[in-house]
Design a protein around this motif. Structure first.
Motif, PDB file in Angstrom:
ATOM      1  N   SER A   1      42.253  35.029  33.684  1.00  0.00           N
ATOM      2  CA  SER A   1      43.282  34.911  35.015  1.00  0.00           C
ATOM      3  C   SER A   1      42.628  35.562  36.232  1.00  0.00           C
ATOM      4  O   SER A   1      42.015  36.563  36.127  1.00  0.00           O
TER       5      SER A   1
ATOM      6  N   ASN B   1      46.321  33.022  38.847  1.00  0.00           N
ATOM      7  CA  ASN B   1      45.793  31.413  38.925  1.00  0.00           C
ATOM      8  C   ASN B   1      44.963  31.359  37.694  1.00  0.00           C
ATOM      9  O   ASN B   1      44.584  32.640  37.296  1.00  0.00           O
TER      10      ASN B   1
ATOM     11  N   GLU C   1      49.313  36.649  43.512  1.00  0.00           N
ATOM     12  CA  GLU C   1      49.216  35.512  42.803  1.00  0.00           C
ATOM     13  C   GLU C   1      48.363  35.162  41.733  1.00  0.00           C
ATOM     14  O   GLU C   1      47.308  35.578  41.925  1.00  0.00           O
TER      15      GLU C   1
END
Length: 241
Positions: free
Chosen positions: A232, A197, A195
């Motif tokens: 990121s 974020n 993932e």
């Protein structure tokens, strides 16, 4: 969130072959003897074996033990720096106004390891060779996930060797030759989730131990690992079936 399954994995460093050896090393890290050669290289014919540089031997030490009984599998070969020792030799030949070795040049290109691997295995499956200045582990996984849209399973090999001393003032590489190989599929009993974020920190964080962090996770020592690439942050965690 991106999901994938790791069917099997293997890691290699000189003198560290097999998962039990890595369990012992994480419990008691010791210096690695660069002179040790992967045992699996003996299965490759001598004429071809000579074409493998230390970088290629490290990659094969991780990948080949996974492939018993598998005749054909698409693959992604990921190395941050590629064959820097061989490339430096070529640059020094240019600096001395000497002709470059055609053989050395052909082995210095970034897809050379994958090409030799395909010849050794007589496997004509698609091969992608990638590099990433930052976040090699994440970039390799993203490439594999893309490949899984077409193929049922993919071999992923992440590998690098120690940088020559001339480069070490500018970039920190692995402390010893290291490769991690994984057979990755879409579904199974060993699901992982990746993932993206927003990162809390600004700028670029360099982590030369990214591959070791993933090996620790595969050994069950970590449930979650994070990688920062510029602004990121990427999180890899064990998912649910």
């Amino acid at each position: 969130m991106l999901r994938f399954n790791i069917d099997a994995w293997n890691a290699y460093a000189p003198g560290l072959e097999g998962i039990p050896a890595w369990q012992d090393w994480f419990a008691n890290p010791v210096a690695v003897n660069d002179a040790v050669k992967p045992a699996v290289m003996k299965a490759i014919p001598a004429m071809l074996r000579r074409r493998f540089t230390p970088l290629g031997k490290v990659a094969m030490g991780a990948a080949l033990p996974l492939l018993d009984g598998i005749d054909s599998i698409p693959s992604v070969f990921a190395s941050r720096h590629g064959d820097t020792p061989l490339t430096l030799d070529l640059l020094q030949e240019i600096g001395r106004d000497e002709p470059m070795s055609p053989t050395a040049f052909s082995l210095a290109v970034h897809n050379a390891v994958g090409g030799l691997y395909s010849i050794a295995r007589k496997d004509q499956s698609p091969i992608n060779a990638i590099a990433a200045s930052k976040g090699l582990v994440v970039q390799a996984l993203l490439e594999v996930i893309c490949q899984l849209q077409v193929h049922g399973r993919v071999l992923c090999v992440i590998y690098d060797v120690v940088l020559p001393s001339i480069y070490q003032a500018y970039c920190r590489g692995p402390e010893f030759p290291l490769a991690l190989a994984m057979i990755i599929s879409r579904d199974g009993d060993n699901i992982y989730e990746l993932e993206q974020n927003s990162a809390n920190e600004k700028g670029v964080t360099e982590d030369y131990q990214d591959t070791l962090k993933l090996i620790a996770m595969l050994l069950g020592k970590e449930d979650v690992v994070s990688y920062q690439i510029r602004q990121s942050q990427w999180t890899l965690n064990r998912g649910c079936k």
